[in-house]
Design an enzyme around this catalytic site. Structure first.
Site, PDB file in Angstrom:
ATOM      1  N   ASP A   1      60.596  -4.697  -9.323  1.00 22.52           N
ATOM      2  CA  ASP A   1      60.964  -3.524 -10.118  1.00 22.52           C
ATOM      3  C   ASP A   1      61.693  -3.981 -11.395  1.00 22.52           C
ATOM      4  O   ASP A   1      61.348  -3.566 -12.531  1.00 22.52           O
ATOM      5  CB  ASP A   1      61.883  -2.644  -9.241  1.00 22.52           C
ATOM      6  CG  ASP A   1      62.079  -1.238  -9.787  1.00 22.52           C
ATOM      7  OD1 ASP A   1      61.440  -0.916 -10.796  1.00 22.52           O
ATOM      8  OD2 ASP A   1      62.869  -0.479  -9.185  1.00 22.52           O
TER       9      ASP A   1
ATOM     10  N   GLY B   1      60.320  -7.460   0.149  1.00 21.34           N
ATOM     11  CA  GLY B   1      61.449  -8.208  -0.423  1.00 21.34           C
ATOM     12  C   GLY B   1      62.750  -7.609   0.079  1.00 21.34           C
ATOM     13  O   GLY B   1      63.067  -7.689   1.281  1.00 21.34           O
ATOM     14  N   VAL B   2      63.450  -6.945  -0.824  1.00 22.20           N
ATOM     15  CA  VAL B   2      64.742  -6.336  -0.491  1.00 22.20           C
ATOM     16  C   VAL B   2      64.612  -5.389   0.711  1.00 22.20           C
ATOM     17  O   VAL B   2      65.516  -5.309   1.551  1.00 22.20           O
ATOM     18  CB  VAL B   2      65.250  -5.523  -1.715  1.00 22.20           C
ATOM     19  CG1 VAL B   2      66.542  -4.786  -1.386  1.00 22.20           C
ATOM     20  CG2 VAL B   2      65.464  -6.447  -2.894  1.00 22.20           C
TER      21      VAL B   2
HETATM   22  N1  AR6 Z   1      55.233 -10.414  -9.247  1.00 23.06           N
HETATM   23  C1  AR6 Z   1      54.703 -10.198  -8.008  1.00 23.06           C
HETATM   24  N2  AR6 Z   1      55.468 -10.061  -6.919  1.00 23.06           N
HETATM   25  C2  AR6 Z   1      56.816 -10.140  -7.048  1.00 23.06           C
HETATM   26  C3  AR6 Z   1      57.439 -10.363  -8.298  1.00 23.06           C
HETATM   27  C4  AR6 Z   1      56.582 -10.493  -9.433  1.00 23.06           C
HETATM   28  N3  AR6 Z   1      57.078 -10.713 -10.659  1.00 23.06           N
HETATM   29  N4  AR6 Z   1      58.786 -10.393  -8.103  1.00 23.06           N
HETATM   30  C5  AR6 Z   1      58.992 -10.215  -6.777  1.00 23.06           C
HETATM   31  N5  AR6 Z   1      57.806 -10.075  -6.139  1.00 23.06           N
HETATM   32  P1  AR6 Z   1      60.911  -6.344  -3.872  1.00 23.06           P
HETATM   33  P2  AR6 Z   1      60.807  -4.069  -2.001  1.00 23.06           P
HETATM   34  C6  AR6 Z   1      57.514  -9.853  -4.726  1.00 23.06           C
HETATM   35  O1  AR6 Z   1      62.253  -6.726  -3.345  1.00 23.06           O
HETATM   36  O2  AR6 Z   1      60.974  -4.964  -0.848  1.00 23.06           O
HETATM   37  C7  AR6 Z   1      64.103  -3.197  -5.890  1.00 23.06           C
HETATM   38  O3  AR6 Z   1      65.417  -3.379  -6.219  1.00 23.06           O
HETATM   39  C8  AR6 Z   1      58.573 -10.293  -3.743  1.00 23.06           C
HETATM   40  O4  AR6 Z   1      58.418 -11.682  -3.436  1.00 23.06           O
HETATM   41  O5  AR6 Z   1      60.732  -6.367  -5.331  1.00 23.06           O
HETATM   42  O6  AR6 Z   1      59.767  -2.994  -1.943  1.00 23.06           O
HETATM   43  C9  AR6 Z   1      63.687  -1.730  -5.987  1.00 23.06           C
HETATM   44  O7  AR6 Z   1      64.352  -1.042  -6.995  1.00 23.06           O
HETATM   45  C10 AR6 Z   1      58.245  -9.429  -2.551  1.00 23.06           C
HETATM   46  O8  AR6 Z   1      57.250 -10.065  -1.731  1.00 23.06           O
HETATM   47  O9  AR6 Z   1      60.534  -4.830  -3.388  1.00 23.06           O
HETATM   48  C11 AR6 Z   1      64.040  -1.231  -4.623  1.00 23.06           C
HETATM   49  O10 AR6 Z   1      65.397  -0.873  -4.556  1.00 23.06           O
HETATM   50  C12 AR6 Z   1      57.628  -8.167  -3.135  1.00 23.06           C
HETATM   51  O11 AR6 Z   1      57.413  -8.455  -4.525  1.00 23.06           O
HETATM   52  C13 AR6 Z   1      63.780  -2.391  -3.715  1.00 23.06           C
HETATM   53  O12 AR6 Z   1      63.934  -3.536  -4.527  1.00 23.06           O
HETATM   54  C14 AR6 Z   1      58.486  -6.926  -3.023  1.00 23.06           C
HETATM   55  O13 AR6 Z   1      59.851  -7.262  -3.148  1.00 23.06           O
HETATM   56  C15 AR6 Z   1      62.370  -2.373  -3.188  1.00 23.06           C
HETATM   57  O14 AR6 Z   1      62.218  -3.395  -2.257  1.00 23.06           O
END
Ligand code: AR6
Length: 337
Positions: free
Chosen positions: A33, A118-119
């Site tokens: 995000d 992720g988070v």
């Molecule tokens: N490109 C592709 N994938 C990515 C990238 C990127 N640039 N960066 C991270 N990932 P997350 P969630 C992957 O935490 O679990 C945010 O704060 C990462 O390795 O981004 O849905 C929002 O505002 C992981 O596998 O999203 C929400 O509060 C995946 O993207 C919360 O985090 C998702 O990780 C959402 O959590």
């Protein structure tokens, strides 16, 4: 209509739409995000402010601003709570609703990160399987030629089931070892032969007299070409009583490529494409080899890619998405177009 797993930073994807793993405020956060908002610029946040948030499992669409994509689709994944609180069905909704929005906006290519992994703590391997299953479900019921990219950011993030990974690793080790032993014994024979070569063995040869060839017998031989790859493919589709679209969908091949193969009897597919069709037709190993031969390829134990394919065929597992997940885990090219 195929699904592709790629390793990439999603903000660099030149898809029509990329999907953001957002939170319900839609006002930005960390992870993907944060990366999307940083790359898109403040105009994205300004548009997000007008959307009134988003519920878990739902999706909203904005423009892409400074990103190389036209649209950003924001979806809110579930927070993992152990898996018994409807997480899977909420995550599925994220994919289905995002794809429905993408289709409405006329997108042909859509890229997803692994939402919630992720988070929000969704186990990565399961998050990937929900992503693939949901995208497949949507594409199967959709007439458009949409391509879905599942974008995996970090290698460590990705792990197919431990047992499957270990099984394939062992299978590769066994086959590799077997091949190297054979290759080594071949090589060992060579120095012995070299020792027996004496200077007298080298004679200057006069050029071979050129023989004029019989044109008509060559034309005759060429006209007796065997069945081509394309002919074999179409015959096997008929024999199995499946439709063309069932076959190319199962092979994860897009319709345009299939039409090309269908209309060109001498079409030479790439090796992954040829194997994808053999897998879609659920051919046993011997017939897979035969089909590959038609396209000028073979399966060899000197290639990890080939051994992984062999592993799945021998285990009767013809699920191309599972095969691709395994190929991806072993850093190999994927099946399909
Ligand atoms: N490109 C592709 N994938 C990515 C990238 C990127 N640039 N960066 C991270 N990932 P997350 P969630 C992957 O935490 O679990 C945010 O704060 C990462 O390795 O981004 O849905 C929002 O505002 C992981 O596998 O999203 C929400 O509060 C995946 O993207 C919360 O985090 C998702 O990780 C959402 O959590």
């Amino acid at each position: 209509m195929p699904i592709r797993i790629v390793r990439q930073d999603i903000t660099k994807m030149k898809a029509d739409a990329i999907v953001n793993a957002a939170n319900s405020s839609l006002l930005g956060g960390g992870g993907v995000d944060g990366a999307i908002h940083a790359a898109a610029g403040p105009e994205l946040l300004a548009e997000c402010r007008t959307l009134g948030g988003c519920k878990t499992g739902e999706a909203k669409i904005t423009r892409g601003y400074r990103l190389p994509c036209k649209f950003v689709i924001h979806t809110v994944g579930p927070v993992w709570q152990g898996g018994k609180n409807g997480e899977r069905s909420q995550l599925r909704s994220c994919y289905i609703n995002s794809l429905a929005l993408a289709r409405k906006a006329g997108c042909e290519t859509v890229a997803f990160p692994l939402i919630s992994s992720g988070v929000y703590g969704y186990p990565k391997a399961e998050a990937l399987s929900v992503a693939v299953d949901s995208a497949r479900e949507f594409l199967d019921s959709d007439d458009s030629d949409m391509t879905v990219y599942i974008v995996i950011f970090d290698k460590a993030a990705y792990r197919i089931g431990e047992k499957l990974f270990k099984d394939i690793e062992e299978y590769i080790d066994d086959r590799y070892a077997e091949w190297h032993v054979n290759a080594r014994s071949e090589m060992l024979r060579m120095p012995m032969a070299a020792e027996n070569i004496h200077e007298a063995d080298f004679t200057v040869c006069s050029p071979m007299p050129t023989k004029s060839f019989d044109k008509s017998s060559l034309t005759d031989a060429v006209s007796k070409l065997d069945e081509s790859f394309s002919e074999m493919l179409l015959r096997k589709i008929d024999e199995r009583g499946i439709s063309d679209s069932q076959c190319y969908k199962k092979a994860n091949i897009d319709r345009k490529l299939f039409s090309k193969i269908r209309s060109d009897k001498n079409y030479r597919p790439s090796k992954p494409t040829a194997i994808a069709f053999a897998v879609a037709l659920e051919l046993p190993l011997s017939e897979t080899r035969e089909m590959l031969e038609k396209a000028g390829f073979a399966l060899s134990h000197s290639s990890k890619f080939d051994i992984i394919i062999e592993y799945f065929i021998e285990h009767g597992n013809y699920n191309i998405f599972e095969i691709n997940e395994a190929l991806f885990a072993f850093d190999q090219s994927l099946l399909g177009a």
